[in-house]
Design a protein around this motif. Structure first.
Motif, PDB file in Angstrom:
ATOM      1  N   LEU A  53     186.380  22.645  46.217  1.00 27.34           N
ATOM      2  CA  LEU A  53     186.103  22.986  44.825  1.00 27.34           C
ATOM      3  C   LEU A  53     185.379  21.852  44.096  1.00 27.34           C
ATOM      4  O   LEU A  53     184.477  22.084  43.295  1.00 27.34           O
ATOM      5  N   ARG A  54     185.798  20.628  44.361  1.00 21.62           N
ATOM      6  CA  ARG A  54     185.129  19.474  43.729  1.00 21.62           C
ATOM      7  C   ARG A  54     183.665  19.412  44.134  1.00 21.62           C
ATOM      8  O   ARG A  54     182.779  19.201  43.295  1.00 21.62           O
ATOM      9  N   LEU A  55     183.392  19.597  45.420  1.00 24.76           N
ATOM     10  CA  LEU A  55     182.011  19.562  45.889  1.00 24.76           C
ATOM     11  C   LEU A  55     181.223  20.751  45.360  1.00 24.76           C
ATOM     12  O   LEU A  55     180.044  20.615  45.007  1.00 24.76           O
ATOM     13  N   LEU A  56     181.848  21.925  45.316  1.00 23.77           N
ATOM     14  CA  LEU A  56     181.169  23.101  44.796  1.00 23.77           C
ATOM     15  C   LEU A  56     180.809  22.920  43.318  1.00 23.77           C
ATOM     16  O   LEU A  56     179.729  23.327  42.870  1.00 23.77           O
ATOM     17  N   ARG A  57     181.719  22.300  42.558  1.00 28.18           N
ATOM     18  CA  ARG A  57     181.421  22.048  41.144  1.00 28.18           C
ATOM     19  C   ARG A  57     180.216  21.121  41.006  1.00 28.18           C
ATOM     20  O   ARG A  57     179.317  21.365  40.190  1.00 28.18           O
TER      21      ARG A  57
END
Length: 506
Positions: free
Chosen positions: A295-299
């Motif tokens: 999720l952090r990378l996707l954000r």
């Protein structure tokens, strides 16, 4: 007037002196006629002539030794000669004076034109020495007038410039045609200028050269402008390549991330089928870590994609007439549990119950979630985050205020800069990419709004969004749609991915 009285007094005295022979008075009279023609106009010359005739006739009549009958014809003839000479000499003198006056006017006009021309201009003799110039030339070479006349170019300029100019003079005389060169020179105060030096021959009536005229065009600003344009074009090209790179790399990153995230979800769905409780806990712990970092990378990837779209003008808004108060309140309340788990109090307040206006609901959700995420990062346990809405009739004000660490005054103007972070990487307590606030600012401005920030170091920060209240005439007022709760949770998890550890319930 005094000069005229003195002048005629001299004429009277000379012509009435009895010891001066009459023949000498006649010659002296001619001299006075010539002087009058030079100093006065034709009418003044004729007046002098009449005075002379009268005085000499009177002197003649007073001379009793003269035979009047014998000399009367001579006297008449002399008077006629006086008149004829006065008219001829006076007429020519007046023409000469008019020609001289006209020539003086032309010279004055020429000097005036030369002196007012903003382009540096100079004149040389055939020995290549300076004989004339205009003020613009003095200003260019930053020299004084007395230091130029009679000097050659080697005495005024450095050797590199002097060599080029001397060669131009030689080529001009040899080839008999205009010479033009671009030269870079350094003035006496160290300023480097670029000039175009043009030279041509000055020819006499027979077509023979008798001097050189030169014109200097200062092209320093044009050259600097060309360099700036070239640098700007290069920067634009580099920015374009950078944008394309971010766009490509972001899409390349999102594809494998989605695969990893999908695999994690499949594992999570089949977790209950694992009979060994110990293995189940280990797997759940690792999958939650995978999910959190996905999720952090996707954000980050989504933010990078969005800013590249904004830069390339490919980011569109889906404007709808909706109740801004309802939407902001729904977004705020949806994160209440996350904020409460952090030990922070959340307060929502509004001075208007409903305000319908045109905006993009998805982008507004992103703006509010991003600012709330930012507030949570820097608000300690026991702090307060408040979301306030104020109706200004033609605009709506949304304030997101926290009681966190605050921002130094000298950093406030930079918080919206892309990739900017207030604390150095090795000292900051919260992680981030420095993209979020820049993206928020871009989204607000796409709504034709403004965002600003107020902060007191150690007391908290307030972000203020000012949006114009505009209704889309071709769009009906939409009924409020309650966004799917699961979709909302996923968006919150994405925006808050760098703040919270995802709980087992997620």
């Amino acid at each position: 007037m005094v000069k005229k009285i003195l002048y005629y007094s001299i004429i009277v005295c000379i012509n009435l002196m009895p010891f001066i022979p009459l023949s000498n008075k006649g010659i002296i009279g001619l001299i006075f006629i010539v002087i009058s023609a030079i100093k006065s106009d034709l009418a003044g010359t004729m007046r002098t002539t009449i005075v002379l005739i009268f005085l000499q006739t009177f002197s003649y009549l007073m001379d009793f030794s003269v035979d009047y009958e014998h000399e009367i014809s001579t006297m008449i003839m002399g008077s006629l000669i006086y008149i004829a000479i006065a008219y001829i000499v006076g007429s020519y003198a007046e023409k000469i004076r008019n020609l001289v006056k006209e020539l003086q006017q032309k010279i004055a006009l020429q000097d005036s034109l030369i002196n007012t021309i903003p382009t540096p201009l100079y004149f040389k003799d055939l020995q290549f020495n300076y004989v004339g110039f205009n003020p613009a030339f003095l200003e260019l070479i930053e020299n004084k007038e007395q230091g130029i006349v009679g000097k050659n170019v080697s005495e005024l300029f450095d050797s590199s410039v002097a060599e080029i100019c001397n060669q131009m003079d030689v080529d001009l005389i040899r080839e008999q045609k205009k010479q033009v060169r671009e030269i870079s020179m350094t003035t006496s105060n160290g300023r480097i200028v670029s000039i175009i030096n043009s030279k041509a021959l000055i020819l006499d009536n027979e077509g023979k050269p008798n001097g050189i005229v030169g014109v200097i065009l200062d092209i320093t600003e044009q050259k600097e402008s060309q360099i700036l344009k070239s640098n700007l074009a290069q920067l634009i090209q580099e920015e374009k390549l950078k944008t394309e790179f971010f766009s490509n790399i972001s899409h390349e990153l999102r594809t494998p991330l989605n695969v990893i995230y999908s695999a994690e979800q499949i594992i999570e769905m089949s977790m209950d089928n694992i009979s060994d409780i110990s293995n189940q806990k280990k797997i759940r712990k690792n999958t939650l870590s995978i999910k959190q970092n996905c999720l952090r990378l996707l954000r980050l990837v989504n933010n990078l994609i969005d800013i590249t779209k904004i830069d390339s003008k490919a980011f569109d808004l889906r404007m709808q007439n909706l109740d801004i108060v309802y939407v902001v309140e729904e977004i705020t309340l949806s994160v209440a549990e996350f904020i409460s788990n952090k030990g922070v109090r959340l307060v929502f307040d509004t001075d208007v119950e409903e305000k319908v206006m045109a905006f993009d609901e998805e982008k507004m959700e992103r703006i509010i979630l991003n600012l709330l995420s930012n507030a949570i990062k820097y608000t300690p346990d026991g702090g307060t985050i408040s979301v306030n809405i104020f109706d200004k009739v033609d605009s709506i004000i949304i304030e997101i205020k926290d009681s966190g660490v605050g921002i130094p005054d000298d950093k406030l103007d930079e918080v919206f800069n892309r990739f900017y972070q207030i604390s150095p990487v090795h000292t900051r307590n919260q992680e981030g990419s420095g993209i979020g606030l820049n993206l928020v600012k871009s989204l607000v401005e796409m709504h034709h709004g403004e965002i600003s920030v107020n902060s007191v170091l150690g007391s908290g920060t307030t972000f203020i969004i000012n949006l114009p209240c505009v209704i889309q005439e071709d769009d009906i007022i939409q009924n409020q749609i309650v966004i799917d709760q699961q979709s909302r949770i996923e968006k919150i998890q994405l925006e808050f991915s760098d703040i919270y550890k995802i709980s087992n319930r997620s």
